[in-house]
Write a protein that holds these residues in place. Sequence first.
Motif, PDB file in Angstrom:
ATOM      1  N   ASN A   5       0.830  -1.214   0.000  1.00 39.44           N
ATOM      2  CA  ASN A   5       0.000   0.000   0.000  1.00 39.44           C
ATOM      3  C   ASN A   5       0.860   1.259   0.000  1.00 39.44           C
ATOM      4  O   ASN A   5       0.528   2.246  -0.650  1.00 39.44           O
ATOM      5  CB  ASN A   5      -0.934   0.015   1.202  1.00 39.44           C
ATOM      6  CG  ASN A   5      -2.055  -0.988   1.075  1.00 39.44           C
ATOM      7  OD1 ASN A   5      -2.385  -1.439  -0.018  1.00 39.44           O
ATOM      8  ND2 ASN A   5      -2.626  -1.376   2.198  1.00 39.44           N
ATOM      9  N   ALA A   6       1.971   1.216   0.704  1.00 41.43           N
ATOM     10  CA  ALA A   6       2.863   2.376   0.759  1.00 41.43           C
ATOM     11  C   ALA A   6       3.560   2.602  -0.575  1.00 41.43           C
ATOM     12  O   ALA A   6       4.045   3.703  -0.840  1.00 41.43           O
ATOM     13  CB  ALA A   6       3.893   2.187   1.868  1.00 41.43           C
ATOM     14  N   ALA A   7       3.615   1.589  -1.423  1.00 40.73           N
ATOM     15  CA  ALA A   7       4.330   1.683  -2.697  1.00 40.73           C
ATOM     16  C   ALA A   7       3.682   2.667  -3.670  1.00 40.73           C
ATOM     17  O   ALA A   7       4.269   2.979  -4.696  1.00 40.73           O
ATOM     18  CB  ALA A   7       4.434   0.309  -3.338  1.00 40.73           C
ATOM     19  N   PHE A   8       2.499   3.160  -3.366  1.00 40.97           N
ATOM     20  CA  PHE A   8       1.871   4.174  -4.210  1.00 40.97           C
ATOM     21  C   PHE A   8       2.553   5.532  -4.038  1.00 40.97           C
ATOM     22  O   PHE A   8       2.396   6.419  -4.853  1.00 40.97           O
ATOM     23  CB  PHE A   8       0.378   4.305  -3.906  1.00 40.97           C
ATOM     24  CG  PHE A   8      -0.434   3.160  -4.433  1.00 40.97           C
ATOM     25  CD1 PHE A   8      -0.577   2.961  -5.797  1.00 40.97           C
ATOM     26  CD2 PHE A   8      -1.053   2.278  -3.583  1.00 40.97           C
ATOM     27  CE1 PHE A   8      -1.322   1.911  -6.304  1.00 40.97           C
ATOM     28  CE2 PHE A   8      -1.807   1.227  -4.072  1.00 40.97           C
ATOM     29  CZ  PHE A   8      -1.937   1.044  -5.429  1.00 40.97           C
ATOM     30  N   ASN A   9       3.305   5.699  -2.966  1.00 40.39           N
ATOM     31  CA  ASN A   9       4.002   6.939  -2.675  1.00 40.39           C
ATOM     32  C   ASN A   9       5.393   6.887  -3.306  1.00 40.39           C
ATOM     33  O   ASN A   9       6.125   5.915  -3.123  1.00 40.39           O
ATOM     34  CB  ASN A   9       4.102   7.097  -1.155  1.00 40.39           C
ATOM     35  CG  ASN A   9       4.745   8.388  -0.743  1.00 40.39           C
ATOM     36  OD1 ASN A   9       5.758   8.786  -1.286  1.00 40.39           O
ATOM     37  ND2 ASN A   9       4.159   9.019   0.259  1.00 40.39           N
ATOM     38  N   SER A  10       5.787   7.930  -4.020  1.00 42.05           N
ATOM     39  CA  SER A  10       7.080   7.929  -4.712  1.00 42.05           C
ATOM     40  C   SER A  10       8.256   7.847  -3.739  1.00 42.05           C
ATOM     41  O   SER A  10       9.284   7.254  -4.064  1.00 42.05           O
ATOM     42  CB  SER A  10       7.216   9.165  -5.602  1.00 42.05           C
ATOM     43  OG  SER A  10       7.206  10.333  -4.822  1.00 42.05           O
ATOM     44  N   GLU A  11       8.116   8.395  -2.553  1.00 42.47           N
ATOM     45  CA  GLU A  11       9.187   8.292  -1.562  1.00 42.47           C
ATOM     46  C   GLU A  11       9.371   6.850  -1.107  1.00 42.47           C
ATOM     47  O   GLU A  11      10.497   6.408  -0.884  1.00 42.47           O
ATOM     48  CB  GLU A  11       8.899   9.193  -0.367  1.00 42.47           C
ATOM     49  CG  GLU A  11       8.974  10.663  -0.697  1.00 42.47           C
ATOM     50  CD  GLU A  11       8.557  11.552   0.462  1.00 42.47           C
ATOM     51  OE1 GLU A  11       8.387  11.037   1.589  1.00 42.47           O
ATOM     52  OE2 GLU A  11       8.410  12.752   0.234  1.00 42.47           O
ATOM     53  N   CYS A  12       8.275   6.125  -0.988  1.00 42.15           N
ATOM     54  CA  CYS A  12       8.359   4.718  -0.597  1.00 42.15           C
ATOM     55  C   CYS A  12       8.952   3.872  -1.718  1.00 42.15           C
ATOM     56  O   CYS A  12       9.709   2.936  -1.453  1.00 42.15           O
ATOM     57  CB  CYS A  12       6.980   4.184  -0.208  1.00 42.15           C
ATOM     58  SG  CYS A  12       6.379   4.904   1.322  1.00 42.15           S
ATOM     59  N   LYS A  18      16.316   1.824  -2.806  1.00 43.59           N
ATOM     60  CA  LYS A  18      17.562   2.077  -2.061  1.00 43.59           C
ATOM     61  C   LYS A  18      17.896   0.956  -1.091  1.00 43.59           C
ATOM     62  O   LYS A  18      19.066   0.706  -0.806  1.00 43.59           O
ATOM     63  CB  LYS A  18      17.464   3.406  -1.314  1.00 43.59           C
ATOM     64  CG  LYS A  18      17.510   4.601  -2.232  1.00 43.59           C
ATOM     65  CD  LYS A  18      17.331   5.890  -1.468  1.00 43.59           C
ATOM     66  CE  LYS A  18      17.283   7.061  -2.429  1.00 43.59           C
ATOM     67  NZ  LYS A  18      16.980   8.321  -1.751  1.00 43.59           N
ATOM     68  N   ASN A  19      16.885   0.287  -0.555  1.00 46.30           N
ATOM     69  CA  ASN A  19      17.111  -0.789   0.414  1.00 46.30           C
ATOM     70  C   ASN A  19      17.194  -2.176  -0.225  1.00 46.30           C
ATOM     71  O   ASN A  19      17.227  -3.183   0.468  1.00 46.30           O
ATOM     72  CB  ASN A  19      16.022  -0.776   1.483  1.00 46.30           C
ATOM     73  CG  ASN A  19      16.145   0.445   2.364  1.00 46.30           C
ATOM     74  OD1 ASN A  19      17.209   0.718   2.907  1.00 46.30           O
ATOM     75  ND2 ASN A  19      15.073   1.201   2.487  1.00 46.30           N
ATOM     76  N   ASN A  20      17.211  -2.201  -1.549  1.00 45.94           N
ATOM     77  CA  ASN A  20      17.362  -3.455  -2.304  1.00 45.94           C
ATOM     78  C   ASN A  20      16.317  -4.516  -1.942  1.00 45.94           C
ATOM     79  O   ASN A  20      16.619  -5.708  -1.905  1.00 45.94           O
ATOM     80  CB  ASN A  20      18.765  -4.038  -2.117  1.00 45.94           C
ATOM     81  CG  ASN A  20      19.810  -3.193  -2.781  1.00 45.94           C
ATOM     82  OD1 ASN A  20      19.592  -2.645  -3.855  1.00 45.94           O
ATOM     83  ND2 ASN A  20      20.953  -3.063  -2.135  1.00 45.94           N
ATOM     84  N   ARG A  59      10.601   2.224 -14.346  1.00 43.35           N
ATOM     85  CA  ARG A  59      12.028   2.313 -14.702  1.00 43.35           C
ATOM     86  C   ARG A  59      12.880   1.479 -13.752  1.00 43.35           C
ATOM     87  O   ARG A  59      13.807   0.789 -14.167  1.00 43.35           O
ATOM     88  CB  ARG A  59      12.500   3.763 -14.690  1.00 43.35           C
ATOM     89  CG  ARG A  59      12.060   4.556 -15.895  1.00 43.35           C
ATOM     90  CD  ARG A  59      12.773   5.900 -15.969  1.00 43.35           C
ATOM     91  NE  ARG A  59      12.552   6.719 -14.774  1.00 43.35           N
ATOM     92  CZ  ARG A  59      11.547   7.561 -14.615  1.00 43.35           C
ATOM     93  NH1 ARG A  59      10.654   7.715 -15.569  1.00 43.35           N
ATOM     94  NH2 ARG A  59      11.427   8.272 -13.517  1.00 43.35           N
ATOM     95  N   MET A  60      12.546   1.539 -12.481  1.00 43.13           N
ATOM     96  CA  MET A  60      13.294   0.813 -11.468  1.00 43.13           C
ATOM     97  C   MET A  60      13.207  -0.698 -11.703  1.00 43.13           C
ATOM     98  O   MET A  60      14.222  -1.396 -11.722  1.00 43.13           O
ATOM     99  CB  MET A  60      12.731   1.166 -10.085  1.00 43.13           C
ATOM    100  CG  MET A  60      13.346   0.432  -8.938  1.00 43.13           C
ATOM    101  SD  MET A  60      12.605   0.924  -7.366  1.00 43.13           S
ATOM    102  CE  MET A  60      11.037   0.096  -7.460  1.00 43.13           C
ATOM    103  N   VAL A  61      12.012  -1.189 -11.920  1.00 40.14           N
ATOM    104  CA  VAL A  61      11.806  -2.624 -12.102  1.00 40.14           C
ATOM    105  C   VAL A  61      12.348  -3.088 -13.457  1.00 40.14           C
ATOM    106  O   VAL A  61      12.871  -4.195 -13.570  1.00 40.14           O
ATOM    107  CB  VAL A  61      10.313  -2.978 -11.934  1.00 40.14           C
ATOM    108  CG1 VAL A  61      10.040  -4.415 -12.292  1.00 40.14           C
ATOM    109  CG2 VAL A  61       9.870  -2.704 -10.504  1.00 40.14           C
TER     110      VAL A  61
END
Length: 111
Positions: A5-12, A18-20, A59-61
């Motif tokens: 659920n938090a993954a909708f936030n760009s900071e999350c 960053k935490n791999n 892009r990340m994935v």
Amino acid sequence: KLLSNAAFNSECVSAVWKNNLLIHFISTVKNPKKSNEEKRLVPWLNLLVNVTFSREGQRMVAKLLHDFLPHLVERQNPKLQVQYRTALFIRNLCANSTARTFIQNSERALS
């Protein structure tokens, strides 16, 4: 569930990168345990579906796609939630041109 659920936030999404955390997903996909495969994959797939809603997440994935997509596609079973979540994940990734090209060139992903 909280993380997906938090993954909708760009900071999350940035924190996931960053935490791999996706490295753990890749190891889960590459080394399945048949007894609880669905219970292990569905939460990760929920996270990936939510992360790939954003361009940044796509892009990340896309950078890691070659590491796990073939293994993920091998795990498909029509009776499991994994297939539905994988389809959503691939659909989201198709919005990214790099990932779309990789998916189009993967015969297993298209079948």
